[in-house]
Design a protein around this motif. Structure first.
Motif, PDB file in Angstrom:
ATOM      1  N   GLN A   1       0.933  -1.101   0.170  1.00 49.80           N
ATOM      2  CA  GLN A   1      -0.234   0.137  -0.125  1.00 49.80           C
ATOM      3  C   GLN A   1       0.745   1.325  -0.059  1.00 49.80           C
ATOM      4  OE1 GLN A   1      -3.376  -0.060  -0.354  1.00 49.80           O
ATOM      5  NE2 GLN A   1      -2.899  -2.215  -0.547  1.00 49.80           N
TER       6      GLN A   1
ATOM      7  N   ASN B   1       5.416   0.699  -4.548  1.00 49.51           N
ATOM      8  CA  ASN B   1       5.118   0.166  -5.900  1.00 49.51           C
ATOM      9  C   ASN B   1       6.302  -0.634  -6.016  1.00 49.51           C
ATOM     10  OD1 ASN B   1       4.066  -0.480  -8.584  1.00 49.51           O
ATOM     11  ND2 ASN B   1       5.211   1.464  -9.341  1.00 49.51           N
TER      12      ASN B   1
ATOM     13  N   ARG C   1       1.296  10.106  -6.803  1.00 48.46           N
ATOM     14  CA  ARG C   1       0.215  10.696  -6.484  1.00 48.46           C
ATOM     15  C   ARG C   1      -0.903   9.843  -6.075  1.00 48.46           C
ATOM     16  NH1 ARG C   1       1.303  13.752 -11.392  1.00 48.46           N
ATOM     17  NH2 ARG C   1       0.130  11.891 -12.467  1.00 48.46           N
ATOM     18  N   THR C   2      -0.465   8.398  -6.002  1.00 49.92           N
ATOM     19  CA  THR C   2      -1.256   7.465  -5.368  1.00 49.92           C
ATOM     20  C   THR C   2      -0.879   7.275  -3.945  1.00 49.92           C
ATOM     21  OG1 THR C   2       0.088   5.494  -5.907  1.00 49.92           O
ATOM     22  CG2 THR C   2      -1.672   6.349  -7.594  1.00 49.92           C
TER      23      THR C   2
ATOM     24  N   LYS D   1       2.193   6.314  -2.887  1.00 49.25           N
ATOM     25  CA  LYS D   1       3.210   5.288  -3.009  1.00 49.25           C
ATOM     26  C   LYS D   1       4.479   5.806  -3.636  1.00 49.25           C
ATOM     27  CE  LYS D   1       0.008   1.493  -4.007  1.00 49.25           C
ATOM     28  NZ  LYS D   1      -0.110   0.126  -4.941  1.00 49.25           N
TER      29      LYS D   1
END
Length: 356
Positions: free
Chosen positions: A70, A73, A120-121, A123
């Motif tokens: 989470q 990546n 931006r996610t 990660k």
């Protein structure tokens, strides 16, 4: 074969790395500590080196199982001798960026956009490169340039490099890699396991597949396993798998040092390169196993008897070699990933063979 004979649910000593068999030796515990420290820093390079078969790939598999996906990546690449531009295209593809037709400048811009999209996610991106010793200096330099990408004062990319000992030597000895060397925040070399760890290692892998003590192992067996493998996990797996096969064929309940040494001699005869693939610093089995002192033969006085014995010995040797070759091919086939046919229609043949 031996897994069914001893009621195991799988093959505990397969050569393909499998994280479920992770066993934390002292050197692997240190490696995970360095990885944890490096990942907490969130930037730069982490370097893990080790001889062939030391467990680098298994370490990565365990890392991939334990990291928080989470927050990270994770991208894993197994490198070959690929050039810098090709490496950039592979990284771009893993970031869901189409590298087709892009110049190098455009490719770098696209990779940076891909890293920002991941950021931006919530990660950050972790790039794990296995077999790093195969990369040319130009490709390593491109990786260093990628590590410069930042957002809000934080690195967008962190890189783990895994390689054989020559990569560590190259990293320390090349003037062209000085800037990369300054970005290394953690480095560890995987050593072979210690002799006292062999018994726990074998027991752990067997227990994962349901071993309940059959076959058992004598204390001297573990010393023989260590002497023959020099503590290198892959070599230990190879030897242990063949020992288990031999034990199943002979229906043994206890495996002792004599059995281990006998199988090791067969392996050295079938795979003569085994003694040279341990990598730097590992002892060769020929030097590790104490050979029994030669026993003086009683004089033979009858030439006819001598000729007959020699003929019988030669025939037995030929048959023994043929049998070992067949067993080697059979084991390689059983351990392969190819689909196996259903043998139900010919089980009567096995029953007939047992009755015979």
């Amino acid at each position: 074969m031996y897994d069914e004979h001893y009621g195991l649910t799988g093959r505990p000593f397969q050569l393909t790395p499998d994280p479920k068999f992770w066993f934390e030796t002292g050197t692997h515990r240190k490696a995970m500590a360095y990885l944890g420290y490096g990942l907490a820093q969130g930037e730069g390079f982490i370097v893990i080196t080790g001889d062939i078969g030391a467990g680098k790939t298994t370490l990565v598999g365990h890392l991939m199982d334990t990291i928080d996906h989470q927050q990270l990546n994770a991208i894993k690449l197994v490198s070959t001798a690929i050039e810098a531009d090709d490496l950039l295209r592979i990284v771009a593809t893993e970031l869901q960026v189409d590298p087709s037709g892009l110049t190098k400048a455009e490719l770098l811009t696209a990779i940076e956009r891909g890293l920002h999209a991941v950021a931006r996610t919530g990660k950050r991106t972790l790039l794990i490169v296995d077999e790093a010793q195969a990369l040319p200096v130009s490709a390593l330099e491109e990786l260093r340039m990628l590590s410069n990408f930042q957002a809000g004062g934080h690195a967008l990319l962190q890189i783990v490099l895994l390689g054989q000992p020559e990569f560590r030597d190259r990293l320390h000895g090349s003037d062209r890699l000085e800037q990369l060397r300054q970005r290394v925040i953690a480095i560890h070399h995987l050593d072979p396991m210690e002799e006292h760890e062999v018994s726990d290692y074998l027991a752990h892998r067997l227990t994962v597949v349901g071993w309940t003590g059959n076959p058992d192992f004598s204390d001297d067996a573990f010393a023989a396993f260590y002497a023959a493998s020099a503590g290198v996990p892959r070599r230990l797996n190879l030897l242990a798998g063949r020992v288990m096969l031999y034990a199943a064929i002979e229906d043994l309940r206890v495996i002792d040092a004599a059995v281990v040494r006998s199988v090791q001699r067969d392996l050295e005869g079938d795979l003569p390169t085994l003694a040279t693939d341990t990598g730097k610093g590992a002892a060769t089995p020929a030097a590790s196993i104490a050979q029994p002192a030669p026993v003086a033969e009683a004089p033979r006085t009858d030439p006819a008897i001598e000729d007959r014995i020699a003929a019988l010995e030669a025939r037995l040797e030929v048959q023994d070699k043929a049998l070992r070759r067949v067993l080697t091919l059979l084991v390689d086939w059983v351990e392969s990933d190819t689909d196996k046919p259903d043998y139900a229609p010919i089980r009567g043949v096995a029953a007939w063979h047992d009755a015979a």
